[in-house]
Enzyme design. Structure first.
Site, PDB file in Angstrom:
ATOM      1  N   ASP A 155       0.974 -12.780   6.837  1.00 18.72           N
ATOM      2  CA  ASP A 155      -0.452 -12.840   6.546  1.00 18.72           C
ATOM      3  C   ASP A 155      -1.211 -13.445   7.737  1.00 18.72           C
ATOM      4  OD1 ASP A 155      -2.303 -13.335   3.688  1.00 18.72           O
ATOM      5  OD2 ASP A 155      -2.958 -14.128   5.613  1.00 18.72           O
ATOM      6  N   ALA A 156      -2.227 -12.714   8.208  1.00 20.98           N
ATOM      7  CA  ALA A 156      -2.955 -13.143   9.398  1.00 20.98           C
ATOM      8  C   ALA A 156      -3.711 -14.448   9.168  1.00 20.98           C
ATOM      9  CB  ALA A 156      -3.925 -12.048   9.824  1.00 20.98           C
TER      10      ALA A 156
ATOM     11  N   TYR B 114     -12.754   9.665  11.156  1.00 23.08           N
ATOM     12  CA  TYR B 114     -13.293   8.572  10.335  1.00 23.08           C
ATOM     13  C   TYR B 114     -14.586   9.042   9.671  1.00 23.08           C
ATOM     14  CZ  TYR B 114      -9.996   5.275  12.515  1.00 23.08           C
ATOM     15  OH  TYR B 114      -8.870   4.622  12.943  1.00 23.08           O
TER      16      TYR B 114
ATOM     17  N   GLN C 225       0.829  -1.205   0.000  1.00 19.98           N
ATOM     18  CA  GLN C 225       0.000   0.000   0.000  1.00 19.98           C
ATOM     19  C   GLN C 225       0.864   1.255   0.000  1.00 19.98           C
ATOM     20  OE1 GLN C 225      -2.204  -0.644   3.646  1.00 19.98           O
ATOM     21  NE2 GLN C 225      -0.319  -1.273   4.682  1.00 19.98           N
TER      22      GLN C 225
ATOM     23  N   ASP D  28      -7.891  -5.427  13.882  1.00 20.74           N
ATOM     24  CA  ASP D  28      -7.732  -4.008  13.583  1.00 20.74           C
ATOM     25  C   ASP D  28      -7.471  -3.913  12.075  1.00 20.74           C
ATOM     26  OD1 ASP D  28      -7.113  -1.342  13.691  1.00 20.74           O
ATOM     27  OD2 ASP D  28      -5.200  -1.584  14.725  1.00 20.74           O
TER      28      ASP D  28
ATOM     29  N   TYR E 291     -10.308   5.197  19.163  1.00 21.96           N
ATOM     30  CA  TYR E 291     -10.320   3.910  18.470  1.00 21.96           C
ATOM     31  C   TYR E 291      -9.502   2.855  19.210  1.00 21.96           C
ATOM     32  CZ  TYR E 291      -9.666   0.465  14.787  1.00 21.96           C
ATOM     33  OH  TYR E 291      -9.629  -0.704  14.079  1.00 21.96           O
ATOM     34  N   GLN E 292      -8.265   3.183  19.549  1.00 25.70           N
ATOM     35  CA  GLN E 292      -7.358   2.195  20.148  1.00 25.70           C
ATOM     36  C   GLN E 292      -7.878   1.710  21.496  1.00 25.70           C
ATOM     37  OE1 GLN E 292      -4.858   1.695  18.073  1.00 25.70           O
ATOM     38  NE2 GLN E 292      -4.329   3.650  17.142  1.00 25.70           N
TER      39      GLN E 292
END
Lengths: 357, 357
Positions: A196-197, A284, A90, A215, A120-121
């Protein structure tokens, strides 16, 4: 951040339902389910992170529609561009703004700012971790900035945190420009896995985690796989009985159809509780972000009334830095849903699960 | 809307405090307390409602700072401009948008949109009216679009509603373009007064109202007087003992100093309860709007736990149109405040009043 990346898969563009008479029908696909480059020329589709006359505007510049948020734009005045590179996955942009401090942008979408990252966190970490007693093992999917780790590590009961982030550049950039977030990586309980998750989860021992926090980025294109059923099944398998998932779940004002889909999938996959919560995050789209909370079969989890209130976790309030947003009142309040959301999710969801407390 | 206009007064630009050693000090004035035209050329200061290449951007165009929200802009794609005129008090713009339906803009600031007006109108009306038993007489200050009236009239106990709006053009425009809001004027219990709210209140009989709702514009310039102590004193006098005020009170993310000032003034003026609440409204800056709720001396008012829940008010849920946002869960949740807001208001406010419930 709400970033972190999955694999580069095509977005599902069509969905076919059946009418009551049995005839097939094509359901209308909202514009936010169409890929950014579905109708735009190749060069426009790649035009991320546009800064015009000193202002950053979210995705595709001021005069293009962002496919996730058609017809509106949020612009932030840029004081100075600090970093702009393309990683393997990205485009990564960091700039200094007057209104929100430093801003991290991935592929043209604001992931976090100094001013409002706390909301958010703190919410994505403490909503799940305060809903179970004495969480010990936690997995964070995405979250390469480290902010969720910082929050997870407030819990003194936690003794092992895995984080799986696919893009190392995000981690490096956070360490350089966002030390208040990257501090999360410094905790000796944290184990970083760059990769990669989905692969990571498939190799994880069954029932390993008390809590998993996803997340992820918006489910358009690359991260699409992270909102599909096989991914949730893998998560459910990696959680212990009565373990909990917290997954970023879009804006209630803009993406009720995505929320509806996620709730349906989660209700099919998790036999415990499934709940929707939300928080205010100014940068956001529409100023809110949602979370879906699920528990696996086992001791029932009451997500709305935290059994493990942060105010009673020793040293939590000031670990690394003070809590800025989350408290037990904000936790309970996050599950109150406006009337319009209750209607719109009720057609596929078990209303008593996502409804009032 | 959060519109409605007061008189054209100068903004207070300086504030002087004292250091602990007794020396006078000048406090820093946040940019949102400086008037729009304080440092801009005359022609720029008058440049409201800029539509560039088919996009509306909030106040002063894309490349100017709005003094209330410096360093950011929210832009909405314009499908068609429906109305643009100058009234005696302000510039009135109505346009059709793809993202939010019809949009009403006063002096370059979005007041309401078809899509999210429900959040503001329902919350500002039902937070006070559900906090007292059987409200009968209500005054609305501003609110010329009629949306607050529509909500007030859901309460079958109400038998008299006064509304005082200074700008007749707002009422006419709402009747033409926003019939779902202007429907509020059709109720026979509603009595319209076109004029200055301060004059109106000074003539109001003492103790006349059970509830007063102030649907005012931002406290910069024209509406400045509506956040000053004499105005609140006049309101307190017009309320019965144990009567309630609900006043629009800015964004907790952007204007904590204004909130702090309002809370201090209200705590000096109202000897009952003083509470701060907030709601999500995507088209307002930072995506939230706050409310300050106060009660006069008399039977104590528990704002957090509605004594007159809307779900039990006969016919309320579907009067004129369904409730879209408000319910008793949202009411209670609105009083949960993030940690940062509690700190910032605590230095001048009695913390137990504005703090957790």
């Amino acid at each position: 951040m709400k970033g972190g990346k999955g694999r580069d898969l095509e977005c599902q563009k069509t969905k076919v339902g059946k009418e009551s008479n049995g005839n097939s029908v094509e359901k209308e696909i909202p514009s936010c389910c169409l890929k950014a480059n579905a109708s735009a020329p190749e060069d426009e589709a790649k035009c991320h992170s546009t800064v015009v006359s000193g202002w950053f505007s979210e995705c595709h510049g001021l005069f293009f529609n962002n496919p996730m948020w058609p017809g509106e734009a949020h612009s932030i005045k840029v004081e100075k561009i600090l970093y702009k590179e393309k990683s393997e996955f990205q485009e990564v942009l960091v700039f200094e703004s007057s209104a929100y401090g430093k801003v991290l942008v991935l592929d043209g979408i604001v992931q976090l700012t100094d001013k409002d990252e706390c909301a958010y966190q703190e919410m994505i970490a403490h909503l799940p971790l305060c809903s179970i007693l004495s969480p010990k093992t936690v997995l964070v999917v995405g979250g390469g900035d480290g902010g969720v780790l910082r929050e997870v590590c407030r819990h003194s009961s936690v003794n092992h945190v895995d984080i799986c982030e696919i893009d190392e550049m995000v981690i490096d950039v956070s360490r350089k420009f966002f030390p208040e977030l990257a501090v999360g990586f410094e905790d000796p309980r944290v184990h970083l896995h760059v990769g990669d998750a989905i692969d990571f989860l498939q190799c994880a021992p069954e029932g390993k985690y008390d809590a998993i926090i996803v997340d992820s980025s918006d489910p358009v294109g690359p991260a699409q796989e992270l909102v599909e059923k096989p991914f949730f099944k893998t998560i459910a398998k990696a959680l212990r009985p009565g373990g909990v998932l917290c997954n970023m779940a879009e804006s209630m004002w803009l993406h009720t159809h995505l929320i509806q889909d996620m709730i349906s999938i989660c209700q099919e996959t998790f036999s415990g509780s499934v709940r929707y919560a939300w928080a205010s995050v100014p940068t956001y789209p529409s100023g809110v972000i949602g979370f879906i909370l699920c528990s696996t079969e086992g001791p029932p989890v009451d997500f709305v009334n935290p059994i493990n209130p942060i105010e009673k976790v020793e040293g939590a309030a000031k670990h690394r830095r003070e809590l800025r947003f989350y408290n037990s009142q904000m936790h309970k309040a996050a599950f109150a849903l406006p009337a319009f959301l209750k209607w719109e999710v009720s057609c596929t969801a078990r209303l008593h699960d996502v409804g009032p407390h």
